[in-house]
Design an enzyme around this catalytic site. Structure first.
Site, short mmCIF file in Angstrom:
data_model
loop_
_atom_site.label_atom_id
_atom_site.label_comp_id
_atom_site.label_asym_id
_atom_site.label_seq_id
_atom_site.Cartn_x
_atom_site.Cartn_y
_atom_site.Cartn_z
NE ARG A 1 -7.82 -2.98 -5.24
CZ ARG A 1 -9.30 -2.47 -5.20
NH1 ARG A 1 -9.96 -2.35 -6.00
NH2 ARG A 1 -9.27 -1.58 -3.91
NE ARG B 1 -3.69 -1.95 0.73
CZ ARG B 1 -4.67 -0.95 0.47
NH1 ARG B 1 -4.74 0.14 1.14
NH2 ARG B 1 -5.55 -1.24 -0.06
NE ARG C 1 -15.92 0.41 -5.60
CZ ARG C 1 -15.15 0.54 -4.14
NH1 ARG C 1 -15.63 0.64 -3.02
NH2 ARG C 1 -13.81 0.53 -4.71
NE ARG D 1 -11.12 2.79 -6.54
CZ ARG D 1 -10.93 2.49 -5.26
NH1 ARG D 1 -11.51 2.92 -4.23
NH2 ARG D 1 -9.93 1.74 -4.76
CE LYS E 1 -8.95 -1.29 4.32
NZ LYS E 1 -9.50 -2.20 3.05
P1 AMP Z 1 -7.45 1.54 -1.23
O1 AMP Z 1 -8.43 2.83 -1.90
O2 AMP Z 1 -7.18 1.59 0.18
O3 AMP Z 1 -8.00 0.30 -1.55
O4 AMP Z 1 -6.08 1.88 -2.02
C1 AMP Z 1 -6.18 1.76 -3.42
C2 AMP Z 1 -4.68 1.58 -3.98
O5 AMP Z 1 -3.84 2.42 -3.25
C3 AMP Z 1 -4.22 0.25 -3.43
O6 AMP Z 1 -4.56 -1.04 -4.22
C4 AMP Z 1 -2.67 0.46 -3.48
O7 AMP Z 1 -2.19 0.35 -4.97
C5 AMP Z 1 -2.48 1.82 -3.19
N1 AMP Z 1 -2.27 1.94 -1.62
C6 AMP Z 1 -3.13 2.47 -0.52
N2 AMP Z 1 -2.69 2.43 0.62
C7 AMP Z 1 -1.42 1.71 0.52
C8 AMP Z 1 -0.37 1.09 1.38
N3 AMP Z 1 -0.63 1.35 2.56
N4 AMP Z 1 0.53 0.50 0.81
C9 AMP Z 1 0.83 0.30 -0.30
N5 AMP Z 1 -0.15 0.85 -1.34
C10 AMP Z 1 -1.28 1.23 -1.13
#
Ligand code: AMP
Length: 215
Positions: free
Chosen positions: A167, A88, A123, A156, A13
């Site tokens: 996740r 989300r 990664r 990460r 994404k």
């Molecule tokens: P991402 O980089 O988008 O995978 O986000 C990393 C982490 O940030 C996720 O695993 C969640 O813990 C948190 N996160 C990001 N966006 C959201 C969201 N819209 N709602 C809740 N948690 C979020």
């Protein structure tokens, strides 16, 4: 253009959001990046979010809605934006529509869990530069060291195998229902599902073609 990119973690994404942003000339709102910046800066939000993020869980809805609300009010978002990683949950989507944000298009990227686990758990990043490597597809010249500086690479925290699994479960339980939420909404956005199996340029070409056909 107000666009939402949906899809499991590791589907690409972030990359697609950047490519579309350059093409459509609208900013990307990446809630994951905003949270990581808050964690790095040690803000109150960062401290509250860190545990959820490291364990692969979602940060509570209200915190996320407040964060996004403040961002979309900024001047640069008045021309439109690409939401990457938000909403989300169905609750977040309802809150977004209650803020008066009419999403025009939802692009949902699809990839099997097995491929995602392979992609994410291989990664590694060089934190200072952001250079990204992959043990299978793009390995560093020397094991777990950055090609340019020779400094150690790190994973990460949420890319380790167990957290990736968590996740994915969170995605299936809490985020996937958004697909039917948006497809069934009367006067809702147009929803397109796209396979993310190919490389980034191939996927980008498919997304562009869909958006072209829609405009
Ligand atoms: P991402 O980089 O988008 O995978 O986000 C990393 C982490 O940030 C996720 O695993 C969640 O813990 C948190 N996160 C990001 N966006 C959201 C969201 N819209 N709602 C809740 N948690 C979020």
């Amino acid at each position: 253009m107000k666009l939402v990119l949906l899809g499991p973690p590791g589907v690409g994404k972030g990359t697609q959001a950047q490519l579309l942003s350059a093409w459509l000339k609208v900013p990307v709102i990446s809630t994951g990046d905003m949270l990581r910046a808050a964690v790095a800066a040690g803000t109150e939000l960062g401290q509250a979010a860190q545990w959820h993020m490291n364990s692969g869980q979602l940060v509570p809805d209200q915190m996320m809605v407040d964060l996004v609300k403040a961002r979309i009010e900024a001047q640069d978002c008045q021309v439109g934006f690409i939401l990457d990683g938000f909403p989300r949950t169905v609750q977040q989507a309802i809150a977004l529509s209650e803020l008066g944000v009419g999403v025009e298009c939802v692009l949902a990227l699809k990839l099997s869990d097995a491929v995602i686990v392979r992609r994410l758990s291989g990664r590694w990043v060089h934190p200072a530069s952001g250079r990204v490597y992959h043990t299978m597809h793009h390995p560093p010249q020397r094991d777990l060291l950055d090609d340019v500086t020779g400094e150690p690479l790190v994973q990460r925290e949420d890319d380790c195998a167990e957290t990736v699994q968590a996740r994915l479960e969170v995605y299936h339980q809490q985020t996937e229902p958004l697909l039917s939420y948006y497809s069934n909404a009367t006067e809702g956005p147009l929803c397109h599902q796209v396979s993310a199996q190919g490389d980034a340029e191939e996927v980008h070409a498919q997304l562009k073609a869909l958006l072209h056909a829609q405009s």
